[in-house]
Design a protein around this motif. Structure first.
Motif: not given
Length: 415
Positions: A341-370
């Motif tokens: 259900x987690x496919x994108x960073x919401x459009x209102x997320x603009x600050x690097x702190x938040x963007x990096x936090x979301x991208x870290x979650x994508x990294x865990x998603x990648x590890x889960x698929x791996x």
């Protein structure tokens, strides 16, 4: 645009006057008819007389657009524009078309400045690249008529545009320009606008890596907010300050700031603030205290709000942190289901702190698929997160993103 004669006729009819009634004892009915049909031009003496009987100033009749016309237009535009949803290009374009015929002749007034502001924002939202010119005109008008809150707001919206494009240095420069102009011209901003200015300066400092200065200004802004009883953006400032404390491994301070945010939530009773608290605590437990069960409990407190439609936030805020909690607990099947259900960073997320936090979650998603042997999918997710984070400031999240990308890339290369 309406001619002088048309403006006189329209005002006469608005006031339900006949030609004879407006002409009075100084003009003939025939002469007034010729003036209204632009077949004769009134003398200044006659114009003053007509204006007096219409209840307006002669200068108003001479303006290309009468103030009453601008006021009426603004009333219509405000109502229409307030109903437009994000991404509604058709109605944005209609707003632009409503204002466009008047743009070149707008006078120096609040209504004109506000129309130009809406015109600029609507153009930007509709993808029209000429938005800066009307915004600058609106800024000039507000400055000239001493409406400093509106003047400052033109800088806020311009910096927001830069931030949306991740041009954080330009966003910072934009707000600094407003600060410098205010200081040079000795503008007396009210405490609300002074607080907003400090808030924007601090978040842009943090965004470009001026970490200590930004952190200190957030601290000062929180203190000033309480001193002046001005709580605009206070929830954001507590959240950012808590993030900084986490990054500094000052967990006592992080707990204190999250508790302060919870106290603020009791005061305002806003579901949006609840969502901030639940996701912030889940992130804190996942990343810093490694209490993944508590993290899962906190993020599940978010779910009822989402189900009730009580908040406007994207569901990604719930599923990204939930997927991470479940993955770290070793509940991989459930983690994968959440991550789907987690496919994108919401459009209102603009600050690097938040963007990096979301991208870290994508990294865990990648590890889960791996974990399930889906290396190609895992690699594409990890690569996306890695590339999307490269130009952002260095935070602990970035290390996890890079490690995950190179780890999965190494697995792909050896297959």
């Amino acid at each position: 645009m309406n001619s002088l004669g048309t403006r006189i006729r329209n005002l006469r009819k608005e006031r339900k006057l006949t030609l004879e009634a407006l002409a009075g004892d100084r003009l003939t009915k025939g002469m007034l008819s010729q003036i209204e049909n632009d077949k004769a031009k009134p003398s200044m003496e006659s114009l003053d007389y007509i204006a007096e009987r219409l209840g307006v100033k002669a200068s108003e009749l001479l303006e290309e657009i009468a103030p009453s016309t601008i006021r009426h237009l603004l009333e219509q535009v405000e109502i229409f524009y307030a109903e437009i949803q994000l991404g509604d290009t058709k109605n944005l374009e209609q707003t632009i078309e409503m204002i466009k015929p008047y743009v070149e002749e707008l006078p120096l007034s609040y209504e004109a400045g506000r129309l130009l502001y809406i015109y600029a924002v609507a153009q930007y939202q509709a993808g029209i690249t000429t938005w800066e010119s009307p915004l600058n005109r609106a800024r000039f008008i507000f400055k000239e008529i001493n409406l400093l809150s509106h003047w400052f707001e033109t800088y806020v919206i311009q910096s927001a545009v830069f931030m949306e494009g991740r041009n954080y240095n330009m966003a910072y420069s934009c707000i600094l320009q407003a600060k410098e102009e205010a200081e040079q011209e000795n503008y007396q901003l009210d405490s609300r606008d002074a607080g907003k200015m400090a808030y924007y300066i601090s978040i842009f400092q943090l965004a470009i890596g001026e970490y200590e200065a930004g952190k200190q200004l957030v601290k000062e802004s929180i203190a000033n907010a309480h001193k002046n009883q001005f709580y605009y953006y206070i929830d954001d400032m507590y959240r950012i300050a808590a993030f900084c404390a986490m990054v500094d491994n000052d967990f006592e301070q992080a707990e204190h700031l999250i508790t302060k945010l919870e106290q603020y939530r009791v005061f305002v009773e806003q579901a949006d603030v609840d969502a901030f608290i639940f996701t912030l605590r889940a992130h804190y437990y996942n990343n810093y205290t490694h209490d993944y069960k508590k993290a899962l409990e906190e993020i599940e407190r978010f779910r009822p709000l989402m189900d009730m439609g009580a908040i406007k936030f994207d569901k990604s805020l719930y599923y990204c942190e939930k997927g991470k909690s479940l993955y770290l607990l070793g509940r991989y099947e459930e983690a994968k289901e959440a991550f789907e259900h987690f496919t994108n960073i919401p459009s209102f997320i603009l600050h690097p702190f938040d963007i990096l936090g979301f991208n870290e979650c994508f990294s865990y998603k990648a590890l889960c698929y791996a974990h399930f042997g889906e290396l190609t999918t895992a690699y594409e997710i990890a690569k996306m997160a890695y590339k999307d984070s490269q130009d952002l400031i260095d935070l602990p999240y970035k290390q996890k993103i890079e490690e995950t990308y190179y780890s999965i890339k190494g697995q792909i290369d050896t297959v």
